[in-house]
Design a protein around this motif. Structure first.
Motif, PDB file in Angstrom:
ATOM      1  N   THR A  27      -5.617 -12.784  -6.923  1.00 60.93           N
ATOM      2  CA  THR A  27      -4.947 -12.894  -5.628  1.00 60.93           C
ATOM      3  C   THR A  27      -4.109 -11.660  -5.373  1.00 60.93           C
ATOM      4  O   THR A  27      -3.128 -11.393  -6.072  1.00 60.93           O
ATOM      5  CB  THR A  27      -4.051 -14.150  -5.595  1.00 60.93           C
ATOM      6  N   LEU A  28      -4.518 -10.914  -4.356  1.00 68.32           N
ATOM      7  CA  LEU A  28      -3.839  -9.658  -4.055  1.00 68.32           C
ATOM      8  C   LEU A  28      -2.418  -9.877  -3.535  1.00 68.32           C
ATOM      9  O   LEU A  28      -1.576  -8.983  -3.621  1.00 68.32           O
ATOM     10  CB  LEU A  28      -4.661  -8.883  -3.017  1.00 68.32           C
ATOM     11  N   ASP A  29      -2.152 -11.083  -3.022  1.00 68.31           N
ATOM     12  CA  ASP A  29      -0.861 -11.381  -2.407  1.00 68.31           C
ATOM     13  C   ASP A  29       0.317 -11.077  -3.323  1.00 68.31           C
ATOM     14  O   ASP A  29       1.407 -10.764  -2.850  1.00 68.31           O
ATOM     15  CB  ASP A  29      -0.775 -12.866  -2.041  1.00 68.31           C
ATOM     16  N   SER A  48       0.236   6.169   0.648  1.00 69.70           N
ATOM     17  CA  SER A  48       1.119   5.129   1.154  1.00 69.70           C
ATOM     18  C   SER A  48       1.144   3.979   0.172  1.00 69.70           C
ATOM     19  O   SER A  48       0.215   3.813  -0.631  1.00 69.70           O
ATOM     20  CB  SER A  48       0.626   4.635   2.527  1.00 69.70           C
ATOM     21  N   TYR A  49       2.211   3.189   0.217  1.00 68.72           N
ATOM     22  CA  TYR A  49       2.231   1.971  -0.567  1.00 68.72           C
ATOM     23  C   TYR A  49       3.026   0.896   0.163  1.00 68.72           C
ATOM     24  O   TYR A  49       3.849   1.204   1.048  1.00 68.72           O
ATOM     25  CB  TYR A  49       2.779   2.186  -1.984  1.00 68.72           C
ATOM     26  N   ILE A  50       2.752  -0.336  -0.210  1.00 66.33           N
ATOM     27  CA  ILE A  50       3.402  -1.464   0.440  1.00 66.33           C
ATOM     28  C   ILE A  50       3.744  -2.504  -0.614  1.00 66.33           C
ATOM     29  O   ILE A  50       3.002  -2.704  -1.584  1.00 66.33           O
ATOM     30  CB  ILE A  50       2.485  -2.054   1.535  1.00 66.33           C
ATOM     31  N   SER A  51       4.875  -3.155  -0.435  1.00 65.34           N
ATOM     32  CA  SER A  51       5.303  -4.174  -1.381  1.00 65.34           C
ATOM     33  C   SER A  51       4.433  -5.422  -1.242  1.00 65.34           C
ATOM     34  O   SER A  51       3.684  -5.573  -0.277  1.00 65.34           O
ATOM     35  CB  SER A  51       6.765  -4.527  -1.144  1.00 65.34           C
ATOM     36  N   ASN A  73      -1.928 -11.228   3.870  1.00 70.78           N
ATOM     37  CA  ASN A  73      -2.036 -11.982   2.615  1.00 70.78           C
ATOM     38  C   ASN A  73      -2.899 -13.227   2.761  1.00 70.78           C
ATOM     39  O   ASN A  73      -3.425 -13.728   1.769  1.00 70.78           O
ATOM     40  CB  ASN A  73      -0.652 -12.341   2.093  1.00 70.78           C
ATOM     41  N   ALA A  74      -3.073 -13.688   3.971  1.00 69.82           N
ATOM     42  CA  ALA A  74      -3.973 -14.824   4.171  1.00 69.82           C
ATOM     43  C   ALA A  74      -5.419 -14.424   3.875  1.00 69.82           C
ATOM     44  O   ALA A  74      -6.238 -15.261   3.494  1.00 69.82           O
ATOM     45  CB  ALA A  74      -3.865 -15.330   5.595  1.00 69.82           C
ATOM     46  N   ALA A  97      -3.633  -1.832  -7.109  1.00 71.93           N
ATOM     47  CA  ALA A  97      -2.734  -2.983  -7.062  1.00 71.93           C
ATOM     48  C   ALA A  97      -1.942  -3.080  -8.348  1.00 71.93           C
ATOM     49  O   ALA A  97      -2.496  -2.911  -9.451  1.00 71.93           O
ATOM     50  CB  ALA A  97      -3.526  -4.265  -6.831  1.00 71.93           C
ATOM     51  N   GLY A  98      -0.655  -3.335  -8.217  1.00 65.73           N
ATOM     52  CA  GLY A  98       0.186  -3.437  -9.393  1.00 65.73           C
ATOM     53  C   GLY A  98       1.439  -4.238  -9.112  1.00 65.73           C
ATOM     54  O   GLY A  98       1.668  -4.678  -7.985  1.00 65.73           O
ATOM     55  N   PRO A  99       2.273  -4.410 -10.102  1.00 65.10           N
ATOM     56  CA  PRO A  99       3.464  -5.242  -9.947  1.00 65.10           C
ATOM     57  C   PRO A  99       4.573  -4.595  -9.126  1.00 65.10           C
ATOM     58  O   PRO A  99       5.424  -5.303  -8.576  1.00 65.10           O
ATOM     59  CB  PRO A  99       3.922  -5.468 -11.388  1.00 65.10           C
TER      60      PRO A  99
END
Length: 120
Positions: A27-29, A48-51, A73-74, A97-99
């Motif tokens: 789950t990428l969310d 670019s990055y996003i939380s 996120n849906a 993707a990471g924490p």
């Protein structure tokens, strides 16, 4: 477990593209997502990055005002809207993707890359 980047292609200077980054098997969310790009023979650079919540985002100086990162996120998908493209934006674009969101942080998963070519 896979991260899939898509949406690249050939576009003229000034044109637009929207890249997508979708996950399968996880789950990428729950993950921050970064977009990076690399030209053969050059170092990979952060774009670019996003939380994970989408509440914060950051951009490289070279793309500020032209690129917009967002996430749904849906749909477990992160987007990179690229407008006013320039030839120097030509590169293979990767999502990761990471924490934690950031430029020099650990990313658990990397997509395979999608090629963006901007013709002059």
């Amino acid at each position: 477990v896979q991260l899939q980047a898509s949406g690249g292609g050939l576009v003229q200077t000034g044109g637009s593209l929207r890249l997508s980054c979708a996950s399968s098997g996880f789950t990428l969310d729950y993950y921050a997502v970064g977009w990076f790009r690399q030209v053969p023979g050059k170092r990979r650079e952060g774009v670019s990055y996003i939380s994970s919540s989408g509440g914060s985002a950051n951009y490289a100086e070279s793309v500020k005002g032209r690129f917009t990162i967002s996430r749904d996120n849906a749909k477990s998908t992160v987007y990179l809207q690229m407008n006013s493209l320039k030839p120097e934006d030509t590169a293979v674009y990767y999502c990761a993707a990471g924490p934690t969101a950031g430029w020099d942080v650990w990313y658990d998963y990397w997509g395979q890359g999608t090629l963006v070519t901007v013709s002059s």
